[in-house]
Motif scaffolding. Sequence first.
Motif, short mmCIF file in Angstrom:
data_model
loop_
_atom_site.label_atom_id
_atom_site.label_comp_id
_atom_site.label_asym_id
_atom_site.label_seq_id
_atom_site.Cartn_x
_atom_site.Cartn_y
_atom_site.Cartn_z
N HIS A 136 3.39 0.70 1.48
CA HIS A 136 3.01 -0.68 1.80
C HIS A 136 2.36 -1.30 0.56
CE1 HIS A 136 0.99 -4.05 3.73
NE2 HIS A 136 1.70 -3.82 4.84
N PRO A 137 2.86 -2.44 0.08
CA PRO A 137 2.37 -3.00 -1.18
C PRO A 137 0.90 -3.44 -1.14
CG PRO A 137 3.83 -4.55 -0.07
CD PRO A 137 3.93 -3.25 0.67
N ALA A 138 0.43 -3.86 0.02
CA ALA A 138 -0.94 -4.37 0.09
C ALA A 138 -1.96 -3.27 0.40
CB ALA A 138 -1.03 -5.47 1.15
N LEU A 139 -1.47 -2.05 0.60
CA LEU A 139 -2.36 -0.95 0.96
C LEU A 139 -2.61 -0.10 -0.28
CD1 LEU A 139 -3.82 0.31 3.42
CD2 LEU A 139 -1.80 1.75 3.74
N GLU A 140 -3.69 -0.38 -0.98
CA GLU A 140 -3.94 0.31 -2.25
C GLU A 140 -4.93 1.46 -2.12
OE1 GLU A 140 -4.71 -2.21 -5.60
OE2 GLU A 140 -3.66 -3.90 -4.70
N PHE A 141 -6.03 1.22 -1.41
CA PHE A 141 -7.08 2.22 -1.33
C PHE A 141 -7.50 2.48 0.12
CE2 PHE A 141 -7.48 0.25 -5.50
CZ PHE A 141 -7.59 1.35 -6.33
#
Length: 517
Positions: free
Chosen positions: A395-400
């Motif tokens: 998922h692109p918006a799920l970084e940390f």
Amino acid sequence: MSYEHEALTKSDEIYKLVIENTSDYVSLIDEKGVYIYVSPSHQALGYDQADLIGRSGFDLVHPEDMARVVSILTTYVAKLAKAKLDDIIGIKKDISRRCINFRVRDIKGEWHDIETTPDIVKNPFAHGYAGLLISKDITSRKKEEEALRNSEEKFRILSQEFHALLDAIPDSLTLQSPDLKIQWANEGAAMSVGRSISDLTGEYCHRIWHDRSDPCDPCPVENSFITGKPSRAQVTTPDGRIWELRAVPIFDEDGKVSKVVEVGRNITDIKNSEKIRLENVRLSLASKAKSDFLANMSHELRTPLNSIIGFSELMKQKKAGELNEKQMRYLENVLTSGNHLLRLINDILDISGVESGNIELALERISVAEIIDESIMLIKEGASARNIVLKKELHPALEFIEADRLRLKQILFNLLNNAVKFSKKEGGTVIISTRKEGDMVKFSVTDTGIGIREGDMGKLFKEFEQLDVGISRNYGGTGLGLAISKNLVELHGGKIMVDSRYGEGSTFSFLIPISSK
């Protein structure tokens, strides 16, 4: 004066004496209802004779009773005025059978209930007939009767409510006589044996509940009749139900036990629950003892095993000299077996730690892409050897996220390792993906492997559980990986799930919070 005349005179004097001293109200009314005589007893109502004589007797009658009283009295007086001699006796008999109850007003305006016995007599003051009224003041009696009726009604209502209450009690209630026969039973008693209350009445308790010809031993009812004291017992009926019985004696006026009330409560479920509770305690203690034993033994085994693996690595690096091809092959087998055994011991330690509550998470901020890359690196070589393509869909918006790095990597490795291990012979594809669901992150590992039978789904997350002997023999493993992963996911406050089609592949997913706050 003749004897007959003297007797009549005396008789008149006696009648007058009786009438003037009686407490009953004695009066004469003419055919119009006017008083022509009243006894002195009317003074109890506050009236003198002079107050009433010449006055309509109906003036004192309650308006609601007026029409009835007037109709009865004046009708009979009028009948007699016109009647022939042969009819007079019949009319007099007819009215003498009447008893009239009505209300009269005293001089203060208060109402009194009176009961009047009417008769028709010759008018002593004029031609024709008069109505003779002999009345009793029944006000007190009416109040007592009303109070009694109210009391009986209250008792009836209370009795109904009390019986309804007794029938609403699920316990068995019976009233038994000295011969131990049931005199009364509630609905709970009837329902406990699937019979009606009438079926129980007159029967013996030991026949109904225990199918016995003689009383049970112990029989609390029999004991209460003998000792005159409450008695308790616990019995088991032939159908396996356990009953707690309590008998309470009831005494007669002579102090003897006349009846005994027995209360029976079905405690089968309570007893079974207690057995289950004790068994759970026993199993919990046994599980803790097992975990403690495995932890101690695992530590004892891991120490020499680390030495074996360490020295084998040194030998493989030829630190102690050159090795020929056969020696190198043997050494590879030692390292492979040692590392396998070490992984097994570490899994056992993890399981024991979770069960004993000794594992604590070290939460930190973790890069999702980084932790997935690290996990893929651990199984990349094995996947390549089995001709399996590894893919990522992040998922692109799920970084940390906030999680325990070591434990999260352990979960991902177990799922990825299983996806590779249970692949088909010709190879396949394994996809690891992430998706945001509210305040949770969902990790999924999808494979195109052998899949799982529907009947085996319930075994997946159980410790030391393999789906069948063939899988264990062909693919290896202890069955601890998924059990450990489930426990570690739940420690993070998440849950793990699986979706699989036999022969087509599986998807193992788990949800954990994005943030620990």
